[in-house]
Motif scaffolding. Sequence first.
Motif, PDB file in Angstrom:
ATOM      1  N   LYS A   1       0.925  -1.085   0.078  1.00  0.00           N
ATOM      2  CA  LYS A   1       0.003   0.002  -0.030  1.00  0.00           C
ATOM      3  C   LYS A   1       0.759   1.291   0.149  1.00  0.00           C
ATOM      4  O   LYS A   1       0.523   2.246  -0.516  1.00  0.00           O
ATOM      5  CB  LYS A   1      -1.028   0.097   1.101  1.00  0.00           C
ATOM      6  CG  LYS A   1      -1.898   1.366   1.277  1.00  0.00           C
ATOM      7  CD  LYS A   1      -2.853   0.951   2.398  1.00  0.00           C
ATOM      8  CE  LYS A   1      -3.670   2.360   2.761  1.00  0.00           C
ATOM      9  NZ  LYS A   1      -4.407   2.183   3.751  1.00  0.00           N
ATOM     10  N   SER A   2       2.100   1.100   0.609  1.00  0.00           N
ATOM     11  CA  SER A   2       3.002   2.364   0.794  1.00  0.00           C
ATOM     12  C   SER A   2       3.553   2.687  -0.549  1.00  0.00           C
ATOM     13  O   SER A   2       3.857   3.992  -0.769  1.00  0.00           O
ATOM     14  CB  SER A   2       3.954   2.094   1.738  1.00  0.00           C
ATOM     15  OG  SER A   2       4.955   1.017   1.367  1.00  0.00           O
ATOM     16  N   ASN A   3       3.750   1.683  -1.473  1.00  0.00           N
ATOM     17  CA  ASN A   3       4.256   2.277  -2.661  1.00  0.00           C
ATOM     18  C   ASN A   3       3.150   2.131  -3.731  1.00  0.00           C
ATOM     19  O   ASN A   3       3.724   2.710  -4.795  1.00  0.00           O
ATOM     20  CB  ASN A   3       5.529   1.514  -2.998  1.00  0.00           C
ATOM     21  CG  ASN A   3       5.366   0.045  -3.136  1.00  0.00           C
ATOM     22  OD1 ASN A   3       4.423  -0.354  -3.610  1.00  0.00           O
ATOM     23  ND2 ASN A   3       6.395  -0.842  -2.669  1.00  0.00           N
ATOM     24  N   LEU A   4       2.118   1.429  -3.505  1.00  0.00           N
ATOM     25  CA  LEU A   4       1.212   1.502  -4.657  1.00  0.00           C
ATOM     26  C   LEU A   4       0.439   3.100  -4.899  1.00  0.00           C
ATOM     27  O   LEU A   4       0.215   3.482  -5.823  1.00  0.00           O
ATOM     28  CB  LEU A   4       0.183   0.414  -4.448  1.00  0.00           C
ATOM     29  CG  LEU A   4      -0.976   0.494  -5.362  1.00  0.00           C
ATOM     30  CD1 LEU A   4      -0.761   0.275  -6.730  1.00  0.00           C
ATOM     31  CD2 LEU A   4      -2.117  -0.603  -4.823  1.00  0.00           C
TER      32      LEU A   4
ATOM     33  N   PHE B   1       2.697  14.765  -8.665  1.00  0.00           N
ATOM     34  CA  PHE B   1       4.279  14.350  -8.851  1.00  0.00           C
ATOM     35  C   PHE B   1       5.098  14.612  -7.694  1.00  0.00           C
ATOM     36  O   PHE B   1       5.989  13.667  -7.253  1.00  0.00           O
ATOM     37  CB  PHE B   1       4.806  15.336 -10.063  1.00  0.00           C
ATOM     38  CG  PHE B   1       6.022  14.923 -10.600  1.00  0.00           C
ATOM     39  CD1 PHE B   1       6.188  13.549 -11.678  1.00  0.00           C
ATOM     40  CD2 PHE B   1       7.385  15.259 -10.033  1.00  0.00           C
ATOM     41  CE1 PHE B   1       7.560  13.332 -12.110  1.00  0.00           C
ATOM     42  CE2 PHE B   1       8.410  14.921 -10.577  1.00  0.00           C
ATOM     43  CZ  PHE B   1       8.832  14.019 -11.104  1.00  0.00           C
ATOM     44  N   VAL B   2       4.930  15.712  -7.052  1.00  0.00           N
ATOM     45  CA  VAL B   2       5.596  16.019  -5.863  1.00  0.00           C
ATOM     46  C   VAL B   2       5.253  15.344  -4.660  1.00  0.00           C
ATOM     47  O   VAL B   2       5.946  14.600  -3.772  1.00  0.00           O
ATOM     48  CB  VAL B   2       5.578  17.617  -5.327  1.00  0.00           C
ATOM     49  CG1 VAL B   2       6.062  17.732  -4.006  1.00  0.00           C
ATOM     50  CG2 VAL B   2       6.011  18.498  -6.400  1.00  0.00           C
ATOM     51  N   HIS B   3       3.926  14.915  -4.644  1.00  0.00           N
ATOM     52  CA  HIS B   3       3.665  13.895  -3.692  1.00  0.00           C
ATOM     53  C   HIS B   3       4.334  12.331  -3.804  1.00  0.00           C
ATOM     54  O   HIS B   3       4.867  11.755  -2.690  1.00  0.00           O
ATOM     55  CB  HIS B   3       2.068  13.659  -3.772  1.00  0.00           C
ATOM     56  CG  HIS B   3       1.332  14.659  -2.448  1.00  0.00           C
ATOM     57  ND1 HIS B   3       1.436  14.367  -1.303  1.00  0.00           N
ATOM     58  CD2 HIS B   3       0.483  15.573  -2.804  1.00  0.00           C
ATOM     59  CE1 HIS B   3       0.517  15.252  -0.733  1.00  0.00           C
ATOM     60  NE2 HIS B   3       0.019  15.956  -1.786  1.00  0.00           N
ATOM     61  N   ALA B   4       4.312  12.179  -5.000  1.00  0.00           N
ATOM     62  CA  ALA B   4       4.860  10.803  -5.390  1.00  0.00           C
ATOM     63  C   ALA B   4       6.281  10.963  -4.918  1.00  0.00           C
ATOM     64  O   ALA B   4       6.967   9.736  -4.636  1.00  0.00           O
ATOM     65  CB  ALA B   4       4.473  10.512  -6.777  1.00  0.00           C
ATOM     66  N   MET B   5       7.025  11.925  -5.568  1.00  0.00           N
ATOM     67  CA  MET B   5       8.384  12.051  -5.437  1.00  0.00           C
ATOM     68  C   MET B   5       8.909  12.010  -3.901  1.00  0.00           C
ATOM     69  O   MET B   5       9.978  11.482  -3.580  1.00  0.00           O
ATOM     70  CB  MET B   5       8.827  13.308  -6.023  1.00  0.00           C
ATOM     71  CG  MET B   5      10.468  13.361  -6.309  1.00  0.00           C
ATOM     72  SD  MET B   5      10.948  14.556  -7.662  1.00  0.00           S
ATOM     73  CE  MET B   5      10.124  16.122  -7.318  1.00  0.00           C
ATOM     74  N   ARG B   6       8.283  12.255  -2.970  1.00  0.00           N
ATOM     75  CA  ARG B   6       8.621  12.376  -1.485  1.00  0.00           C
ATOM     76  C   ARG B   6       8.633  10.800  -1.165  1.00  0.00           C
ATOM     77  O   ARG B   6       9.343  10.481  -0.203  1.00  0.00           O
ATOM     78  CB  ARG B   6       7.795  13.007  -0.876  1.00  0.00           C
ATOM     79  CG  ARG B   6       6.189  12.484  -0.704  1.00  0.00           C
ATOM     80  CD  ARG B   6       5.561  13.264   0.734  1.00  0.00           C
ATOM     81  NE  ARG B   6       5.486  14.766   0.483  1.00  0.00           N
ATOM     82  CZ  ARG B   6       4.756  15.431   0.943  1.00  0.00           C
ATOM     83  NH1 ARG B   6       3.787  14.849   1.997  1.00  0.00           N
ATOM     84  NH2 ARG B   6       4.544  16.860   1.029  1.00  0.00           N
ATOM     85  N   ASN B   7       7.798  10.040  -1.845  1.00  0.00           N
ATOM     86  CA  ASN B   7       7.869   8.425  -1.454  1.00  0.00           C
ATOM     87  C   ASN B   7       8.764   7.513  -2.279  1.00  0.00           C
ATOM     88  O   ASN B   7       9.338   6.534  -2.011  1.00  0.00           O
ATOM     89  CB  ASN B   7       6.658   7.924  -1.557  1.00  0.00           C
ATOM     90  CG  ASN B   7       5.689   8.560  -0.355  1.00  0.00           C
ATOM     91  OD1 ASN B   7       5.884   8.431   0.695  1.00  0.00           O
ATOM     92  ND2 ASN B   7       4.648   9.480  -0.781  1.00  0.00           N
TER      93      ASN B   7
END
Length: 360
Positions: free
Chosen positions: A5-8, A237-243
Amino acid sequence: MTMTKSNLSPMLQTLLAALLFGASAPLAKMLLGEIAPVTLASFLYLGSGTSLLLIKIIQSLNSKTANAEALIRKADIKWLAGAILAGGVAAPITLLISLRHTPAATASLLLNFEGVATTLIAVLIFKEAINRQIGWAIALVTTASILLSVNLKGEWGLSLGALGIMAACLLWGLDNNFTRNISSKDPLAIVIVKGLGAGLVSFMLARLAGESIPGFGNAVKAMLLGSLSYGLSIVLFVHAMRNLGAARTSTLFSTAPLSGIGLSLLLFREAPGIIFIVALPLMVIGTMILLNEEHTHAHVHCEIDHEHRHCHDDGHHLHEHPARVFVEQFHSHPHTHRQFEHAHHHLPDIHHWHEHASKD
């Protein structure tokens, strides 16, 4: 890949961001018939900034979400300024000028080079770790981008329009890496500042260049396109990039051209050539390789003080809180991570920017 769930969630965020951004090339090409390039760039970014500013104002009225994200601090300004100049001013102007001389479908696929540029800058300059699988993905996307820059009918065998789009992608690569350094901060605030800052600078450049101001209807269309393809897309994109980190997020973002290709074929009836047909599967395969990455090893979390949006169910946030902070909700405040070591599947998110003994 172990799909948790954390990377999906960040992967889905990246795919949606890619869908929105990929649609921008063919739709912007339609507007170029009515609006000059630099002026169009300014309204695209003004649209992204103003729409998200309205959302931010509404969000600030909700006490449960008002303080959930970290504020932009003085140390972040240099990265934000670099992102505005490279990705908010120079890149879109270069892209829109190049779109005049490039088929919309080819331009949409060439936007994939942004992921390659971002990854190379992340690895070579900012020392972000990649493994062999990511290397293969980069190689496939790079090959496809080179193929698309070939102009068999041109005297020199290269299309200046295609090279211009690749130059814009290189500038966006710088932008992405600058933004990655502040991705733990409020994404809405980042995109608002980038959108309004870049939009105003581009608008002044357009006036100096003597470009005319578009009519109200065309201006609204450009701002609506910017609010989705530049505003909402960049926030995701920024939300995804922090993870996920800059390299992996940008390589997954390579799905962006697929939506642009579909719109180009629908709107412009542009039949893809043989080079296009060869390049497309290379980019798809590169994306699939990324999705199958597995990255697990024992690693050390060095002690660090930072600030970002977080909760307490991820195994990385075991700290005391200042008064009046509700730990059961997402919240943000400066906090300290003590040094410890463990092993689990992870990606280079804001808690895993560590060195690696091997790239394989």
